[in-house]
Write an enzyme that holds these catalytic residues in place. Structure first.
Site, PDB file in Angstrom:
ATOM      1  N   HIS A  26     -20.195  13.832 -25.986  1.00 54.93           N
ATOM      2  CA  HIS A  26     -21.276  14.820 -26.052  1.00 54.93           C
ATOM      3  C   HIS A  26     -21.746  15.134 -24.640  1.00 54.93           C
ATOM      4  CE1 HIS A  26     -24.812  16.941 -27.440  1.00 54.93           C
ATOM      5  NE2 HIS A  26     -25.513  16.270 -26.548  1.00 54.93           N
ATOM      6  N   LYS A  34      -0.295  34.397 -17.941  1.00 51.96           N
ATOM      7  CA  LYS A  34      -1.505  33.575 -17.821  1.00 51.96           C
ATOM      8  C   LYS A  34      -2.136  33.712 -16.435  1.00 51.96           C
ATOM      9  CE  LYS A  34      -0.643  33.259 -21.437  1.00 51.96           C
ATOM     10  NZ  LYS A  34       0.488  33.628 -22.283  1.00 51.96           N
ATOM     11  N   GLU A  89      22.915  29.466 -15.667  1.00 50.60           N
ATOM     12  CA  GLU A  89      21.850  30.477 -15.695  1.00 50.60           C
ATOM     13  C   GLU A  89      22.352  31.736 -15.013  1.00 50.60           C
ATOM     14  OE1 GLU A  89      18.649  30.974 -17.150  1.00 50.60           O
ATOM     15  OE2 GLU A  89      19.163  32.897 -16.265  1.00 50.60           O
ATOM     16  N   THR A  97      19.876  30.593 -24.950  1.00 52.05           N
ATOM     17  CA  THR A  97      19.892  31.879 -24.252  1.00 52.05           C
ATOM     18  C   THR A  97      18.667  32.751 -24.558  1.00 52.05           C
ATOM     19  OG1 THR A  97      21.365  32.629 -26.015  1.00 52.05           O
ATOM     20  CG2 THR A  97      22.386  31.992 -23.934  1.00 52.05           C
TER      21      THR A  97
HETATM   22  P1  FAD Z   1      14.188  31.872 -22.527  1.00 50.39           P
HETATM   23  O1  FAD Z   1      12.970  31.417 -21.855  1.00 50.39           O
HETATM   24  O2  FAD Z   1      14.266  33.299 -22.947  1.00 50.39           O
HETATM   25  O3  FAD Z   1      15.377  31.527 -21.535  1.00 50.39           O
HETATM   26  C1  FAD Z   1      16.690  31.885 -21.793  1.00 50.39           C
HETATM   27  C2  FAD Z   1      17.453  31.872 -20.483  1.00 50.39           C
HETATM   28  O4  FAD Z   1      18.836  32.005 -20.762  1.00 50.39           O
HETATM   29  C3  FAD Z   1      17.095  33.021 -19.550  1.00 50.39           C
HETATM   30  O5  FAD Z   1      16.833  32.520 -18.273  1.00 50.39           O
HETATM   31  C4  FAD Z   1      18.361  33.881 -19.537  1.00 50.39           C
HETATM   32  O6  FAD Z   1      18.586  34.526 -18.295  1.00 50.39           O
HETATM   33  C5  FAD Z   1      19.430  32.847 -19.790  1.00 50.39           C
HETATM   34  N1  FAD Z   1      20.669  33.356 -20.372  1.00 50.39           N
HETATM   35  C6  FAD Z   1      20.806  34.152 -21.466  1.00 50.39           C
HETATM   36  N2  FAD Z   1      22.116  34.362 -21.728  1.00 50.39           N
HETATM   37  C7  FAD Z   1      22.812  33.691 -20.762  1.00 50.39           C
HETATM   38  C8  FAD Z   1      24.185  33.504 -20.508  1.00 50.39           C
HETATM   39  N3  FAD Z   1      25.125  34.011 -21.307  1.00 50.39           N
HETATM   40  N4  FAD Z   1      24.538  32.771 -19.438  1.00 50.39           N
HETATM   41  C9  FAD Z   1      23.603  32.217 -18.637  1.00 50.39           C
HETATM   42  N5  FAD Z   1      22.282  32.354 -18.838  1.00 50.39           N
HETATM   43  C10 FAD Z   1      21.895  33.062 -19.902  1.00 50.39           C
HETATM   44  N6  FAD Z   1       5.327  31.133 -25.305  1.00 50.39           N
HETATM   45  C11 FAD Z   1       4.377  30.166 -25.298  1.00 50.39           C
HETATM   46  O7  FAD Z   1       4.610  29.098 -25.872  1.00 50.39           O
HETATM   47  N7  FAD Z   1       3.188  30.341 -24.655  1.00 50.39           N
HETATM   48  C12 FAD Z   1       2.888  31.496 -24.019  1.00 50.39           C
HETATM   49  O8  FAD Z   1       1.802  31.619 -23.453  1.00 50.39           O
HETATM   50  C13 FAD Z   1       3.847  32.535 -24.016  1.00 50.39           C
HETATM   51  N8  FAD Z   1       3.592  33.699 -23.376  1.00 50.39           N
HETATM   52  C14 FAD Z   1       4.556  34.671 -23.347  1.00 50.39           C
HETATM   53  C15 FAD Z   1       4.266  35.865 -22.693  1.00 50.39           C
HETATM   54  C16 FAD Z   1       5.205  36.871 -22.644  1.00 50.39           C
HETATM   55  C17 FAD Z   1       4.885  38.154 -21.925  1.00 50.39           C
HETATM   56  C18 FAD Z   1       6.481  36.669 -23.246  1.00 50.39           C
HETATM   57  C19 FAD Z   1       7.537  37.731 -23.169  1.00 50.39           C
HETATM   58  C20 FAD Z   1       6.776  35.490 -23.903  1.00 50.39           C
HETATM   59  C21 FAD Z   1       5.813  34.485 -23.972  1.00 50.39           C
HETATM   60  N9  FAD Z   1       6.043  33.286 -24.647  1.00 50.39           N
HETATM   61  C22 FAD Z   1       5.083  32.307 -24.679  1.00 50.39           C
HETATM   62  C23 FAD Z   1       7.315  33.018 -25.333  1.00 50.39           C
HETATM   63  C24 FAD Z   1       8.212  32.114 -24.458  1.00 50.39           C
HETATM   64  O9  FAD Z   1       8.425  32.752 -23.219  1.00 50.39           O
HETATM   65  C25 FAD Z   1       9.527  31.854 -25.146  1.00 50.39           C
HETATM   66  O10 FAD Z   1       9.287  31.321 -26.442  1.00 50.39           O
HETATM   67  C26 FAD Z   1      10.375  30.871 -24.361  1.00 50.39           C
HETATM   68  O11 FAD Z   1      10.632  31.350 -23.065  1.00 50.39           O
HETATM   69  C27 FAD Z   1      11.688  30.589 -25.077  1.00 50.39           C
HETATM   70  O12 FAD Z   1      12.428  29.688 -24.319  1.00 50.39           O
HETATM   71  P2  FAD Z   1      14.024  29.632 -24.396  1.00 50.39           P
HETATM   72  O13 FAD Z   1      14.418  28.519 -23.500  1.00 50.39           O
HETATM   73  O14 FAD Z   1      14.450  29.597 -25.803  1.00 50.39           O
HETATM   74  O15 FAD Z   1      14.532  31.028 -23.825  1.00 50.39           O
HETATM   75  P1  NAD Z   2       4.670  39.830 -32.542  1.00 54.84           P
HETATM   76  O1  NAD Z   2       5.658  39.637 -33.612  1.00 54.84           O
HETATM   77  O2  NAD Z   2       3.640  38.785 -32.280  1.00 54.84           O
HETATM   78  O3  NAD Z   2       3.862  41.189 -32.821  1.00 54.84           O
HETATM   79  C1  NAD Z   2       4.498  42.431 -32.953  1.00 54.84           C
HETATM   80  C2  NAD Z   2       3.584  43.361 -33.719  1.00 54.84           C
HETATM   81  O4  NAD Z   2       4.137  44.672 -33.687  1.00 54.84           O
HETATM   82  C3  NAD Z   2       3.429  42.966 -35.187  1.00 54.84           C
HETATM   83  O5  NAD Z   2       2.064  42.855 -35.484  1.00 54.84           O
HETATM   84  C4  NAD Z   2       4.112  44.113 -35.923  1.00 54.84           C
HETATM   85  O6  NAD Z   2       3.528  44.369 -37.180  1.00 54.84           O
HETATM   86  C5  NAD Z   2       3.905  45.268 -34.958  1.00 54.84           C
HETATM   87  N1  NAD Z   2       4.835  46.394 -35.152  1.00 54.84           N
HETATM   88  C6  NAD Z   2       6.176  46.335 -35.394  1.00 54.84           C
HETATM   89  N2  NAD Z   2       6.683  47.596 -35.517  1.00 54.84           N
HETATM   90  C7  NAD Z   2       5.657  48.453 -35.355  1.00 54.84           C
HETATM   91  C8  NAD Z   2       5.538  49.886 -35.376  1.00 54.84           C
HETATM   92  N3  NAD Z   2       6.596  50.700 -35.586  1.00 54.84           N
HETATM   93  N4  NAD Z   2       4.324  50.450 -35.172  1.00 54.84           N
HETATM   94  C9  NAD Z   2       3.234  49.664 -34.973  1.00 54.84           C
HETATM   95  N5  NAD Z   2       3.290  48.313 -34.939  1.00 54.84           N
HETATM   96  C10 NAD Z   2       4.487  47.707 -35.118  1.00 54.84           C
HETATM   97  O7  NAD Z   2       5.514  40.137 -31.222  1.00 54.84           O
HETATM   98  P2  NAD Z   2       5.121  40.221 -29.682  1.00 54.84           P
HETATM   99  O8  NAD Z   2       3.675  40.371 -29.481  1.00 54.84           O
HETATM  100  O9  NAD Z   2       6.046  41.244 -29.115  1.00 54.84           O
HETATM  101  O10 NAD Z   2       5.548  38.795 -29.152  1.00 54.84           O
HETATM  102  C11 NAD Z   2       6.904  38.328 -29.281  1.00 54.84           C
HETATM  103  C12 NAD Z   2       6.976  36.842 -29.318  1.00 54.84           C
HETATM  104  O11 NAD Z   2       6.596  36.278 -28.074  1.00 54.84           O
HETATM  105  C13 NAD Z   2       6.049  36.262 -30.363  1.00 54.84           C
HETATM  106  O12 NAD Z   2       6.856  35.738 -31.387  1.00 54.84           O
HETATM  107  C14 NAD Z   2       5.297  35.168 -29.708  1.00 54.84           C
HETATM  108  O13 NAD Z   2       5.542  33.943 -30.336  1.00 54.84           O
HETATM  109  C15 NAD Z   2       5.845  35.107 -28.284  1.00 54.84           C
HETATM  110  N6  NAD Z   2       4.667  35.095 -27.387  1.00 54.84           N
HETATM  111  C16 NAD Z   2       3.841  34.021 -27.436  1.00 54.84           C
HETATM  112  C17 NAD Z   2       2.705  34.008 -26.645  1.00 54.84           C
HETATM  113  C18 NAD Z   2       1.798  32.836 -26.727  1.00 54.84           C
HETATM  114  O14 NAD Z   2       2.170  31.827 -27.284  1.00 54.84           O
HETATM  115  N7  NAD Z   2       0.598  32.912 -26.167  1.00 54.84           N
HETATM  116  C19 NAD Z   2       2.419  35.068 -25.815  1.00 54.84           C
HETATM  117  C20 NAD Z   2       3.271  36.155 -25.810  1.00 54.84           C
HETATM  118  C21 NAD Z   2       4.412  36.142 -26.592  1.00 54.84           C
END
Ligand code: FAD
Ligand code: NAD
Length: 473
Positions: free
Chosen positions: A452, A53, A35, A151
């Site tokens: 219920h 959250k 990491e 990653t």
């Molecule tokens: P990541 O969580 O992105 O982890 C990748 C890790 O790899 C990172 O720690 C990074 O530092 C490390 N890394 C990268 N390259 C290297 C390298 N070369 N060497 C060492 N380490 C490296 N998903 C949900 O299901 N529910 C949600 O409510 C939700 N809310 C979200 C809210 C926000 C604001 C965002 C941005 C995302 C949210 N997501 C949610 C999406 C979720 O965070 C991702 O789908 C998830 O974290 C993906 O997991 P991952 O393990 O693939 O990668």
């Molecule tokens: P998203 O793909 O959900 O939404 C991006 C939006 O931006 C789309 O509706 C797209 O049409 C719009 N868009 C793109 N270009 C634009 C432009 N030039 N002008 C106006 N609108 C434009 O992406 P996100 O909200 O950034 O989230 C990224 C990923 O993170 C998602 O794939 C989601 O799965 C994950 N995520 C999940 C949760 C959850 O599970 N609760 C929460 C946050 C993020």
């Protein structure tokens, strides 16, 4: 000096990587996880699911205190909030969870390698080599039978817009704002935009959402997304659909955002903060994929086969860095599957049974196919619907806004999808995910006893409605 050898080295400690590491260690594999960041847990624990959250919960409690207690006969005066304290709580929740992953690593005897992981050319015996560059620049190399690329992803850029991380921000910036924006302009009505937009709207910001498509929440069942839009509009969020944002320019402490509508007219709005939330892209910088010949698709996603293996034998990929929904639990499920395959088992992920939840209020949740997907694929289906309104628990909760929609195969009655907008939708969807995993019919679900009064009775009524047998409709 002898080079340390592992059965598996995982690059990245997000939900994909750390869960893969735990499962691999449980199965007796000698496991290391690389990491680059200071804390474990990846996007999800540090700057994604968990901190968002935490803020959604704090802001929702504030909004509920202001707007929902009166109907219960509770009078509160002088309600205010301390944003600094909300942020402290957010950080504490994150710290507890990332520290928890550290403890799980120790408990399972997983070696943590701190630094940037790069896959190098294999050694003479064909073992893969991973070189770790620590923050101080020192390099160390380990050898391993298998490498798992986990990653993750980073926010996508939007052409014409440069983040200054102060007024023009991404999701990480929007989690850490030091004050409530006067006018927050969101680019993108996806999950991130609506969740973080909800946080700041509840705390008092005017929120305008600019969305390129003619709907919100792409990927969510259209009828459900439309209901969600109406509910969010009632809370004060403003939506401009069909707006392609082309530029955002700083003007002192404000930002002018410019967009083009489908009829080619150009419009502008001024906000004091602009959140760019137009999707996320796979992150593979510095992993050495080109050097070892691992192929990516035209969206930068690592290409894998059904067993999560890349075109290079022994190199696997899971989570956001590869195809499929960018969800934490999808990454976890793939991590478990890969670990089980590496240990000689049969890892498998059922992509039709992965729920997704948007944690707005009301929540939006879905699993399986949407109505649009079934129609496009020509699958014959029946639709059962039931509103929150007549449900006793919904009334008692004061949460009568919402709808459950169940989709079942017209001939076999097998549940193909379920989509919910309403309070606790994220909890309700779990039983349908299990039902789909077990290949249940809508009748199976409808015949199961539902306590219920609970909101789960709405799910049951929607299942009954597939057979036109809803009892309270
Ligand atoms: P990541 O969580 O992105 O982890 C990748 C890790 O790899 C990172 O720690 C990074 O530092 C490390 N890394 C990268 N390259 C290297 C390298 N070369 N060497 C060492 N380490 C490296 N998903 C949900 O299901 N529910 C949600 O409510 C939700 N809310 C979200 C809210 C926000 C604001 C965002 C941005 C995302 C949210 N997501 C949610 C999406 C979720 O965070 C991702 O789908 C998830 O974290 C993906 O997991 P991952 O393990 O693939 O990668
Ligand atoms: P998203 O793909 O959900 O939404 C991006 C939006 O931006 C789309 O509706 C797209 O049409 C719009 N868009 C793109 N270009 C634009 C432009 N030039 N002008 C106006 N609108 C434009 O992406 P996100 O909200 O950034 O989230 C990224 C990923 O993170 C998602 O794939 C989601 O799965 C994950 N995520 C999940 C949760 C959850 O599970 N609760 C929460 C946050 C993020």
């Amino acid at each position: 000096m002898e080079i340390p050898r592992y059965d598996v080295v995982i690059i990245g400690s997000g939900p994909g990587g750390y869960v893969c590491a735990i499962r691999a260690a449980q199965l007796g594999l000698k496991t290391a996880c690389v990491e680059k960041d200071k804390t474990l847990g990846g996007t999800c624990l540090n700057v994604g699911c968990i901190p968002s959250k935490a803020l959604l919960e704090s802001s929702e409690r504030y909004a509920a205190t202001l707007h929902s207690l009166g109907e219960h006969g509770i009078t509160v005066t002088g309600v205010s909030f301390d944003l600094a304290k909300m942020h402290e709580r957010r950080k504490a929740v994150v710290g507890q969870l990332t520290g928890g992953v550290d403890l799980l690593f120790k408990k399972n005897k997983i070696t943590r390698l701190s630094g940037l992981g790069r896959i190098d050319t294999p050694n003479a015996d064909g073992l893969h080599r991973v070189t770790v560059t620590a923050a101080d620049g020192t390099e160390s190399t380990v050898e391993t039978a298998a490498v798992v690329i986990a990653t993750g992803s980073v926010p996508s850029d939007l052409r014409g817009i440069t983040l200054d991380h102060e007024r023009i921000i991404d999701s990480t910036g929007a989690l850490e704002l030091p004050d409530v924006p006067r006018h927050l302009v969101l680019i993108g009505a996806g999950v991130i935009g609506l969740e973080l937009g909800s946080v700041w709207s509840r705390l008092g910001a005017k929120v305008t959402v600019l969305e390129y498509l003619d709907r919100i929440l792409p990927g969510v069942d259209a009828e459900i997304a439309n209901e969600a839009k109406k509910a969010l509009e009632k809370q004060g969020l403003e939506f401009v659909l069909g707006a392609r944002v082309e530029a955002a320019e700083r003007q002192a402490d404000d930002v002018v955002v410019r967009w083009r509508m489908k009829d080619d007219t150009v419009h502008e709005i001024i906000g004091d903060r602009v959140l760019v939330a137009v999707g996320r892209r796979p992150f593979t910088d510095g992993v050495g994929l080109d050097e070892v010949g691992v192929l990516k698709d035209n969206r930068g996603r690592v290409i894998i086969d059904d067993e999560f293996q890349t075109n290079v034998p022994g190199i696997f990929a899971i989570g956001d860095v590869t195809r499929g929904a960018m969800l934490a639990h999808k990454a976890e499920d793939e991590g478990i599957a890969v670990a089980e395959i590496l240990a000689g088992g049969h890892g498998h992920v059922n992509y039709d049974a992965i729920p997704s939840i948007v944690y707005t209020h009301p929540e939006v949740a879905g699993v399986g196919k949407t109505e649009e997907e079934l129609t496009a694929a020509g699958v014959p289906f029946v639709k059962g619907k039931f509103k929150y309104g007549p449900n006793g628990r919904a009334m008692a909760l004061g949460e009568t806004e919402g709808l459950v929609k169940m989709l079942a195969h017209k001939d076999t009655d097998r549940i193909l999808g379920c989509h919910i907008v309403g309070a606790h939708a994220g909890d309700l969807i779990a039983e349908v995910a299990v039902a789909i995993e077990f290949g249940a019919s809508s009748e199976d679900l409808a015949r199961a006893s539902h306590a219920h009064p609970t909101l789960s009775e709405i799910v049951r009524e929607a299942a009954l409605d597939c057979g036109r047998r809803a009892l309270h409709k």
